[in-house]
Write a protein that holds these residues in place. Structure first.
Motif, PDB file in Angstrom:
ATOM      1  N   GLU A  23      10.248   6.021   9.713  1.00  0.00           N
ATOM      2  CA  GLU A  23       9.937   7.413   9.360  1.00  0.00           C
ATOM      3  C   GLU A  23      11.029   7.998   8.467  1.00  0.00           C
ATOM      4  OE1 GLU A  23       9.134   9.815  12.767  1.00  0.00           O
ATOM      5  OE2 GLU A  23       7.589   8.468  13.567  1.00  0.00           O
TER       6      GLU A  23
ATOM      7  N   VAL B 128      10.728   6.626   4.906  1.00  0.00           N
ATOM      8  CA  VAL B 128       9.590   7.224   4.195  1.00  0.00           C
ATOM      9  C   VAL B 128       9.952   8.617   3.687  1.00  0.00           C
ATOM     10  CG1 VAL B 128       7.263   8.164   4.492  1.00  0.00           C
ATOM     11  CG2 VAL B 128       7.809   5.889   5.370  1.00  0.00           C
TER      12      VAL B 128
ATOM     13  N   ALA C 116      10.721  10.064  -0.255  1.00  0.00           N
ATOM     14  CA  ALA C 116      10.069  11.236  -0.838  1.00  0.00           C
ATOM     15  C   ALA C 116      11.088  12.201  -1.425  1.00  0.00           C
ATOM     16  CB  ALA C 116       9.222  11.942   0.223  1.00  0.00           C
TER      17      ALA C 116
ATOM     18  N   THR D 145       6.837   8.751  -5.297  1.00  0.00           N
ATOM     19  CA  THR D 145       6.558   8.352  -3.911  1.00  0.00           C
ATOM     20  C   THR D 145       5.641   9.297  -3.138  1.00  0.00           C
ATOM     21  OG1 THR D 145       8.524   9.523  -3.107  1.00  0.00           O
ATOM     22  CG2 THR D 145       8.804   7.208  -3.748  1.00  0.00           C
TER      23      THR D 145
ATOM     24  N   ILE E 121       2.626   8.470  -0.318  1.00  0.00           N
ATOM     25  CA  ILE E 121       2.796   8.840   1.092  1.00  0.00           C
ATOM     26  C   ILE E 121       1.658   9.741   1.560  1.00  0.00           C
ATOM     27  CG2 ILE E 121       4.289  10.038   2.742  1.00  0.00           C
ATOM     28  CD1 ILE E 121       6.660   9.237   0.895  1.00  0.00           C
TER      29      ILE E 121
ATOM     30  N   ARG F  58      -1.595   8.066   2.504  1.00  0.00           N
ATOM     31  CA  ARG F  58      -1.648   7.213   3.689  1.00  0.00           C
ATOM     32  C   ARG F  58      -1.265   7.906   4.992  1.00  0.00           C
ATOM     33  NH1 ARG F  58      -0.668   4.260  -0.714  1.00  0.00           N
ATOM     34  NH2 ARG F  58      -1.409   2.102  -0.825  1.00  0.00           N
ATOM     35  N   LEU F  59      -0.489   8.991   4.899  1.00  0.00           N
ATOM     36  CA  LEU F  59       0.052   9.600   6.115  1.00  0.00           C
ATOM     37  C   LEU F  59      -0.288  11.076   6.213  1.00  0.00           C
ATOM     38  CD1 LEU F  59       3.630   7.999   6.200  1.00  0.00           C
ATOM     39  CD2 LEU F  59       1.577   7.220   7.404  1.00  0.00           C
TER      40      LEU F  59
ATOM     41  N   PHE G  61       7.798  16.821   6.607  1.00  0.00           N
ATOM     42  CA  PHE G  61       6.645  16.294   5.874  1.00  0.00           C
ATOM     43  C   PHE G  61       5.693  17.417   5.455  1.00  0.00           C
ATOM     44  CE2 PHE G  61       2.401  14.395   5.586  1.00  0.00           C
ATOM     45  CZ  PHE G  61       2.651  13.352   4.703  1.00  0.00           C
TER      46      PHE G  61
ATOM     47  N   THR H  49      13.099   2.363  -3.249  1.00  0.00           N
ATOM     48  CA  THR H  49      11.764   2.783  -2.804  1.00  0.00           C
ATOM     49  C   THR H  49      10.729   1.669  -3.004  1.00  0.00           C
ATOM     50  OG1 THR H  49      11.262   3.724  -4.981  1.00  0.00           O
ATOM     51  CG2 THR H  49      12.251   5.195  -3.330  1.00  0.00           C
TER      52      THR H  49
ATOM     53  N   LEU I  68       8.321   1.025  -0.012  1.00  0.00           N
ATOM     54  CA  LEU I  68       7.770   2.228   0.600  1.00  0.00           C
ATOM     55  C   LEU I  68       6.442   1.965   1.309  1.00  0.00           C
ATOM     56  CD1 LEU I  68       7.748   5.291   1.083  1.00  0.00           C
ATOM     57  CD2 LEU I  68       6.643   5.548  -1.149  1.00  0.00           C
ATOM     58  N   GLU I  69       5.539   1.246   0.667  1.00  0.00           N
ATOM     59  CA  GLU I  69       4.224   1.009   1.271  1.00  0.00           C
ATOM     60  C   GLU I  69       4.349   0.231   2.584  1.00  0.00           C
ATOM     61  OE1 GLU I  69       1.144  -0.415  -1.239  1.00  0.00           O
ATOM     62  OE2 GLU I  69       1.752   0.799  -2.958  1.00  0.00           O
TER      63      GLU I  69
ATOM     64  N   THR J 106       5.459   2.848   5.192  1.00  0.00           N
ATOM     65  CA  THR J 106       4.379   3.792   5.529  1.00  0.00           C
ATOM     66  C   THR J 106       3.367   3.124   6.453  1.00  0.00           C
ATOM     67  OG1 THR J 106       3.163   3.214   3.502  1.00  0.00           O
ATOM     68  CG2 THR J 106       4.586   5.158   3.429  1.00  0.00           C
TER      69      THR J 106
END
Length: 455
Positions: free
Chosen positions: A11, A14, A18, A25, A29, A32-33, A47, A94, A97-98, A101
């Motif tokens: 977390e 991620v 950002a 990014t 994000i 997906r989140l 977030f 980064t 990143l995927e 996530t």
């Protein structure tokens, strides 16, 4: 007590990504989140601010995020400025990143399953509720997790342009073909007008008693199961599973239903019945003949059918015999709830759901006997919820001779009009098919260049 599934480091990476490179990014994000995917409260607060800034078209870097947290008096909830800097320090690149996530997303799903499990346990202890209603709620809670987690995708036209052009060229080279984007019905004009039976559509097939509603539904089931290789589920509230099987066999083998039930089928015709039985043995048709089944049970059992057999189409025969989950003195309200539930089921399973329905007696009192949408029995909600409404009109149904014992009265059959009275995404109109009374089934007309029975 066991700890809930979580990965705080993932977390942090991620969120740090950002803050470090928001332009590259944040879109990834956000796709997906969602805030609830994060375990820590402070991470959810951060977030939400990142998402808010992105929605407003403002930069979501560490300076802008910190400023917005101060304005909302949420800096302390987010962990303070020092913690924001710590998030940045967590990130060296980064590029992965995927991967991170996906870790956050998977942990969130596991937590959701645990939460739902607890709610299901509580439902199990509630002895006041009906068990069928509890089962439906439990299954819905599980399906909700899957639906919430599913994410769509977008495509560049260049990714699928030439593949689709190839299909269009193939259609152009073969003018006898037409595009069927759903399940073929086996009736050429039907497919031309609807492009096939579409996933997630609620299809209402209606007519007066004795006009052949069940026969047409089973003709569609036969075609989808045998010739399209699809799995078909049938909830038969009016007939037993043996009666459904007899109709399917007679329709496919073109054998008299009356002769089959009476036990005097000609020897030569038994070969046709054996051939038809072989086809059904290789197909997937699931029949549930529970009388007076409730809409909750239908939804629960349909989900199990889909999980075990991969349903491609569902038939419910017929709508007015279903018990409503919402008990009401007004039957129209129950039918409205049932039709909405069937539409939700079609969308949930992403398959066409055919609901056979009765028409009211108003059609009998009119000079023109062709059905209209207003004739749908007991509820205008059926018309509202349906994506496709199909009526059956048979002139011979209203022109029966007085001497019904005469051979001409029994007849082999004749023509029937199939009326498309409502179609959410296509034209209205009608077309003619052949109805064979003895076989209790519908067939394409031979004059249209399709195989049909000989009368």
């Amino acid at each position: 007590m066991r700890d809930l599934p979580k990965n705080i480091e993932a977390e942090q990476i991620v969120l740090g990504s950002a803050l470090l490179e928001p332009e590259e990014t944040v879109p990834i994000i956000l796709e997906r989140l969602r805030p609830e995917h994060f375990y820590r409260r402070s991470h959810r607060v951060i977030f939400r601010v990142i998402r808010e800034l992105f929605d407003r078209g403002e930069p979501a870097d560490i300076v802008a995020v910190a400023n917005r947290l101060e304005e909302r008096n949420e800096m302390e909830k987010a962990g303070g400025r020092i913690y924001l800097n710590e998030l940045l320090d967590r990130v060296t690149t980064t590029a992965s990143l995927e991967y991170y996530t996906e870790i956050v997303r998977k942990k969130a799903i596991l937590r959701a399953l645990i939460e739902v499990g607890g709610r299901i346990v509580e439902l199990g202890y509630d002895e006041r509720q009906d068990t069928d209603e509890i089962l439906d709620k439990a299954e819905s809670l599980i399906f909700d997790i899957s639906r919430r987690d599913s994410t769509g995708d977008y495509y560049l036209i260049s990714q699928y342009l030439y593949e689709h052009i190839d299909k269009l060229e193939e259609l152009h080279r073969d003018p006898n073909r037409h595009t069927i984007t759903g399940l073929s019905t086996g009736f050429r004009r039907f497919d031309e007008m609807t492009s096939g039976l579409q996933p997630s559509d609620l299809i209402v097939l209606a007519g007066r008693p004795g006009t052949g509603k069940t026969s047409l539904a089973l003709a569609l089931a036969r075609h989808v199961a045998i010739r399209e290789g699809g799995a078909v589920g049938i909830f038969s509230l009016e007939m037993t599973k043996e009666q459904v099987l007899e109709r399917l066999l007679c329709g496919e083998a073109q054998v008299s239903l009356h002769r089959l039930r009476g036990g005097y089928v000609p020897v030569a015709k038994w070969r046709d019945i054996a051939n038809a039985a072989s086809k059904f043995q290789k197909s997937t048709i699931i029949v549930d003949d529970t009388p007076g089944i409730s809409i909750l049970e239908i939804r629960a059992r349909a989900r199990r059918m889909a999980a075990q057999h991969g349903l491609d189409m569902l038939i419910v025969d017929y709508l007015q015999l279903i018990e409503g989950a919402v008990k009401s003195d007004v039957r129209e309200q129950e039918i409205a709830h049932i039709s909405r539930s069937l539409k939700k089921l079609a969308r949930e399973l992403n398959i066409p759901v055919i609901a056979v329905s009765q028409l009211n007696r108003a059609v009998e009192r009119r000079e023109s006997k062709r059905p209209q949408l207003a004739d749908l029995r007991e509820s205008g909600a059926i018309e509202q919820d349906a994506d496709l409404v199909i009526f059956i009109y048979r002139k011979d149904y209203y022109d029966e001779p007085e001497d019904t014992s005469a051979p001409s009265a029994r007849g082999a059959g004749g023509e029937a009009e199939i009326i498309i009275a409502k179609q959410r995404n296509g034209p209205l109109g009608k077309f003619t098919v052949a109805f064979h009374k003895a076989y209790a089934s519908f067939y394409p007309l031979a004059r249209e260049g399709e195989d049909g029975p000989s009368f």
